[in-house]
Design an enzyme around this catalytic site. Structure first.
Site, mmCIF file in Angstrom:
data_model
loop_
_atom_site.group_PDB
_atom_site.id
_atom_site.type_symbol
_atom_site.label_atom_id
_atom_site.label_comp_id
_atom_site.label_asym_id
_atom_site.label_seq_id
_atom_site.Cartn_x
_atom_site.Cartn_y
_atom_site.Cartn_z
ATOM 1 N N VAL A 36 0.827 -1.201 0.000
ATOM 2 C CA VAL A 36 0.000 0.000 0.000
ATOM 3 C C VAL A 36 0.866 1.257 0.000
ATOM 4 O O VAL A 36 0.589 2.221 -0.726
ATOM 5 C CB VAL A 36 -0.952 0.002 1.213
ATOM 6 C CG1 VAL A 36 -1.585 1.377 1.416
ATOM 7 C CG2 VAL A 36 -2.035 -1.054 1.030
ATOM 8 N N GLU A 37 1.922 1.247 0.793
ATOM 9 C CA GLU A 37 2.722 2.451 0.952
ATOM 10 C C GLU A 37 3.531 2.798 -0.292
ATOM 11 O O GLU A 37 3.591 3.970 -0.688
ATOM 12 C CB GLU A 37 3.668 2.296 2.157
ATOM 13 C CG GLU A 37 2.961 2.275 3.501
ATOM 14 C CD GLU A 37 2.316 3.603 3.845
ATOM 15 O OE1 GLU A 37 2.709 4.634 3.257
ATOM 16 O OE2 GLU A 37 1.411 3.626 4.695
ATOM 17 N N THR A 38 4.180 1.810 -0.900
ATOM 18 C CA THR A 38 5.109 2.125 -1.998
ATOM 19 C C THR A 38 5.003 1.180 -3.179
ATOM 20 O O THR A 38 5.855 1.221 -4.068
ATOM 21 C CB THR A 38 6.563 2.103 -1.496
ATOM 22 O OG1 THR A 38 6.890 0.783 -1.014
ATOM 23 C CG2 THR A 38 6.795 3.117 -0.394
ATOM 24 N N TYR A 66 -7.867 3.392 5.235
ATOM 25 C CA TYR A 66 -6.515 2.861 5.060
ATOM 26 C C TYR A 66 -6.393 1.490 5.712
ATOM 27 O O TYR A 66 -5.898 0.536 5.109
ATOM 28 C CB TYR A 66 -5.499 3.828 5.670
ATOM 29 C CG TYR A 66 -4.076 3.315 5.664
ATOM 30 C CD1 TYR A 66 -3.236 3.566 4.587
ATOM 31 C CD2 TYR A 66 -3.568 2.583 6.735
ATOM 32 C CE1 TYR A 66 -1.931 3.093 4.567
ATOM 33 C CE2 TYR A 66 -2.272 2.108 6.724
ATOM 34 C CZ TYR A 66 -1.459 2.367 5.644
ATOM 35 O OH TYR A 66 -0.172 1.892 5.633
#
Length: 333
Positions: free
Chosen positions: A122-124, A310
């Site tokens: 999800v982050e990168t 999120y």
């Protein structure tokens, strides 16, 4: 961990009169900030001046922090960004490629492997998007030209300067997100200093390029925030009492008990103990509202990013990755 923006695009109008100034060190508040850092943390005044004089204010950072996806999109659109076939396949591939580190992190920290993998996804997108801003520019812009959260970001700028001094990084080349989050797991500087680990024991904590350190650091973050791994983190529910809609999305804190919600007719929670703490969330799906009950580990995920959408996206991506990973393992067997 990301630093969450909270205000609307109109806050751009609150920029200080100094917003166009090229050299931050010419501003009185920055001079005072450098004096404070020299006194409290022993920084060389000359070094601080040489670094901050090269920080650049970026209008695109102000624009980005004023319109986060968590605020601008309904759940079904937000989910569609992260829970995709491509990201699931990439997560399975990442897990296979780094199976030893993922297994070690789960064993050492007790955090579900698929959740660690999903966070990085999800982050990168497993390192595809590590951020396009210099961390120095991002944090300076928000610390001195974004009044609504200037105090928070000045603290993060301080943590960043302490981090690069402690670990020998170049403050002028470190890259990250518009909010100053760094590396595969997108840790803001305070989280980097507090939770990043040298998981491969090479003497360096590196979550920018070392995937093993990144995996261990994400797992350590969750462990330190109380991950239990006992029972589900979130369950889909139906409301028996329509007035319960009034308390949905009231906050991230676990303000209810399963027993109290069961007594009011909530269904889908038969397997949960009465004393389990929970929060109720309403999510806007394409064909109507959905209701979800967040439990302890759901709350832990929101410590990484303070958004129910999120957390739900991470957990749904994690479940998909786990299912596909296990299916591949069975097929190979």
């Amino acid at each position: 961990m990301k630093a969450l923006p909270t205000l609307a695009a109109a806050t751009v109008l609150l920029l200080t009169p100094h917003a166009a100034t090229a050299d931050y060190t010419s501003r009185p508040e920055v001079q005072a900030y450098m004096d404070e850092l020299s006194a409290r943390h022993g920084f060389s005044r000359q070094w601080l001046s040489s670094v901050l004089a090269r920080a650049q204010r970026k209008d695109s950072i102000i624009e980005a922090i004023s319109r986060p996806a968590e605020k601008a999109k309904p759940w079904h659109e937000y989910r569609g960004i992260f829970v995709t076939d491509d990201r699931i396949v990439a997560g399975v591939d990442f897990w296979h490629e780094h199976a030893k580190a993922v297994a070690s992190a789960q064993e050492q920290y007790g955090v579900a492997a698929e959740v660690v993998v999903a966070i990085i996804g999800v982050e990168t997108y497993y390192g595809r998007y590590l951020g396009r801003y210099r961390v120095l520019d991002a944090l300076s812009t928000l610390a001195f030209d974004y009044p609504p959260r200037a105090g928070f970001f000045r603290g993060e700028l301080t943590e960043f300067l302490r981090l690069v001094r402690e670990e020998g990084h170049d403050p002028l080349t470190a890259m990250g997100s518009y909010a100053g989050a760094m590396g595969y797991g997108q840790f803001i500087p305070s989280s980097y200093r507090a939770y990043a680990v040298d998981f491969d024991a090479d003497g360096v904590r590196d979550i920018w390029t070392n995937k093993t350190d990144a995996i261990g650091s994400v797992a350590n973050y969750f462990a330190r925030h109380g991950w239990r791994g006992q029972g589900p983190a979130v369950v889909r529910v139906e409301l028996g009492d329509p007035t319960l809609d009034e308390v949905a999305n009231a906050g991230l804190e676990l303000e209810h008990t399963v027993g109290a919600l069961r007594a009011r007719g909530v269904t889908g929670i038969d397997a949960l103990p009465d004393d389990a703490r929970a929060a109720l969330f309403r999510m806007q799906a394409a064909d109507g509202d959905e209701y979800w009950l967040g439990l302890h580990d759901f709350y832990v995920v929101t410590r990484y990013n303070r958004s129910a959408m999120y957390a739900l996206a991470v957990l749904q991506l994690a479940a998909e990755i786990r299912g596909h990973f296990d299916a591949v393992a069975v097929g190979d067997g």
